[in-house]
Design a protein around this motif. Sequence first.
Motif, PDB file in Angstrom:
ATOM      1  N   LEU A   1       0.560  -1.419   0.177  1.00  9.69           N
ATOM      2  CA  LEU A   1      -0.326  -0.045  -0.229  1.00  9.69           C
ATOM      3  C   LEU A   1       1.017   0.889   0.091  1.00  9.69           C
ATOM      4  O   LEU A   1       0.531   1.931  -0.562  1.00  9.69           O
ATOM      5  CB  LEU A   1      -0.825  -0.010   1.426  1.00  9.69           C
ATOM      6  CG  LEU A   1      -1.974  -0.870   0.936  1.00  9.69           C
ATOM      7  CD1 LEU A   1      -2.683  -0.868   2.722  1.00  9.69           C
ATOM      8  CD2 LEU A   1      -2.882  -1.235   0.603  1.00  9.69           C
ATOM      9  N   ALA A   2       1.897   1.046   0.562  1.00  8.02           N
ATOM     10  CA  ALA A   2       3.081   1.998   1.075  1.00  8.02           C
ATOM     11  C   ALA A   2       3.477   2.534  -0.672  1.00  8.02           C
ATOM     12  O   ALA A   2       3.606   3.369  -1.366  1.00  8.02           O
ATOM     13  CB  ALA A   2       3.605   2.036   2.000  1.00  8.02           C
ATOM     14  N   ASN A   3       3.738   1.494  -1.330  1.00  4.90           N
ATOM     15  CA  ASN A   3       4.842   1.463  -2.705  1.00  4.90           C
ATOM     16  C   ASN A   3       3.657   2.300  -3.583  1.00  4.90           C
ATOM     17  O   ASN A   3       3.844   2.939  -3.819  1.00  4.90           O
ATOM     18  CB  ASN A   3       4.867   0.358  -3.096  1.00  4.90           C
ATOM     19  CG  ASN A   3       6.460  -0.249  -2.674  1.00  4.90           C
ATOM     20  OD1 ASN A   3       7.472   0.802  -1.155  1.00  4.90           O
ATOM     21  ND2 ASN A   3       6.478  -1.614  -2.761  1.00  4.90           N
ATOM     22  N   ASP A   4       3.036   1.696  -3.426  1.00  4.39           N
ATOM     23  CA  ASP A   4       1.386   1.909  -3.663  1.00  4.39           C
ATOM     24  C   ASP A   4       0.929   3.337  -4.111  1.00  4.39           C
ATOM     25  O   ASP A   4       0.955   4.909  -5.206  1.00  4.39           O
ATOM     26  CB  ASP A   4       0.076   1.523  -4.426  1.00  4.39           C
ATOM     27  CG  ASP A   4      -1.317   1.703  -4.749  1.00  4.39           C
ATOM     28  OD1 ASP A   4      -1.527   2.340  -5.593  1.00  4.39           O
ATOM     29  OD2 ASP A   4      -1.732   0.347  -5.516  1.00  4.39           O
ATOM     30  N   TYR A   5       1.455   3.563  -2.768  1.00  2.00           N
ATOM     31  CA  TYR A   5       0.705   5.549  -1.947  1.00  2.00           C
ATOM     32  C   TYR A   5       2.065   6.354  -2.557  1.00  2.00           C
ATOM     33  O   TYR A   5       1.328   7.413  -3.626  1.00  2.00           O
ATOM     34  CB  TYR A   5      -0.124   5.534  -1.581  1.00  2.00           C
ATOM     35  CG  TYR A   5       0.348   7.132  -0.549  1.00  2.00           C
ATOM     36  CD1 TYR A   5      -0.923   7.821  -0.908  1.00  2.00           C
ATOM     37  CD2 TYR A   5       1.192   7.371   0.238  1.00  2.00           C
ATOM     38  CE1 TYR A   5      -1.264   9.330  -0.420  1.00  2.00           C
ATOM     39  CE2 TYR A   5       0.934   9.158   0.596  1.00  2.00           C
ATOM     40  CZ  TYR A   5      -0.638   9.742   0.503  1.00  2.00           C
ATOM     41  OH  TYR A   5       0.143  11.000   0.608  1.00  2.00           O
TER      42      TYR A   5
END
Length: 300
Positions: free
Chosen positions: A66-70
């Motif tokens: 999720l961090a990478n996505d954001y």
Amino acid sequence: MSIPLSPSHPGRIRAWVLAARPQTLPAAVTPVVVGSAAALATGSFRWGPFIAALVAALLIQIGTNLANDYFDFRKGADTEERLGPTRVTQAGLLAPETVRNGMIATFGAAALIGVYLIVVGGWPILVIGVLSIAAGVLYTGGPWPLGYHGLGDLFTFIFFGIIAVTATAYLHAGTVPPLAWAASAPVAMLVTAIIVVNNLRDIATDRRASKRTLAVMIGARATRAEYALLVVGAFLAPPLLWIGGLTGPWVLLAWLAAPLAIAPLRTMLTAEGRALNPALKGTARLHLIFGLLLALGMVV
């Protein structure tokens, strides 16, 4: 062009499943299984720490996804030119703030489970847990993201390989047996190989976005060589574990995973861009099967 999300509840569920990237979750399972097997082989195993470590590892992996996505979206690394699997923020399936809040909640859940693990393992687990969550965020987030400065491979090797295996063994045994240290190396090699595929595929788009992964810094040819060295190195580890007297010959069961390495290796040596996506899935499958066979070989 952003893909509009249906307001229906099932649509949001599918979007969150995409955001969690379930195809990456074996990368969290394998180190816990191998670390637990190393502890069992040396006379220590506890179900409570095993289950808690497994759930915490899965949550940290999802939180990192999720961090990478954001953060990749915010930094402009994810665009319409993206070659890899769908990123929900870039695709417009979930709002950036929603993904960010999901990341915080997921890491928060991992931290709650970590309270139990800290009770079991003491302050070393506290330090490892804090650093692991920090690494998950700082891989693409923060003022100096690791993945944007050529350090993604190294931190994946350390945190999702060496530390994930040895910390799991420590939770069982209160110490890290030599077998766990040694067995963590091939696990670290193969989980890093997954990142190498991703970075080779994205060299062109990462370069345009000023995302200086190791692949961008050393070029495609050296990146292909890095991948081959990691995969070959992983398969050299089992006989060394046996020859070194750390475990018995059954550890060579891990070699049964060798056929799974052929297709990803061939693809990595010949393909470019989106054509590398099958190698990404193949390497993740190789990492899981190799790890399960290695764990079985250590406890037989």
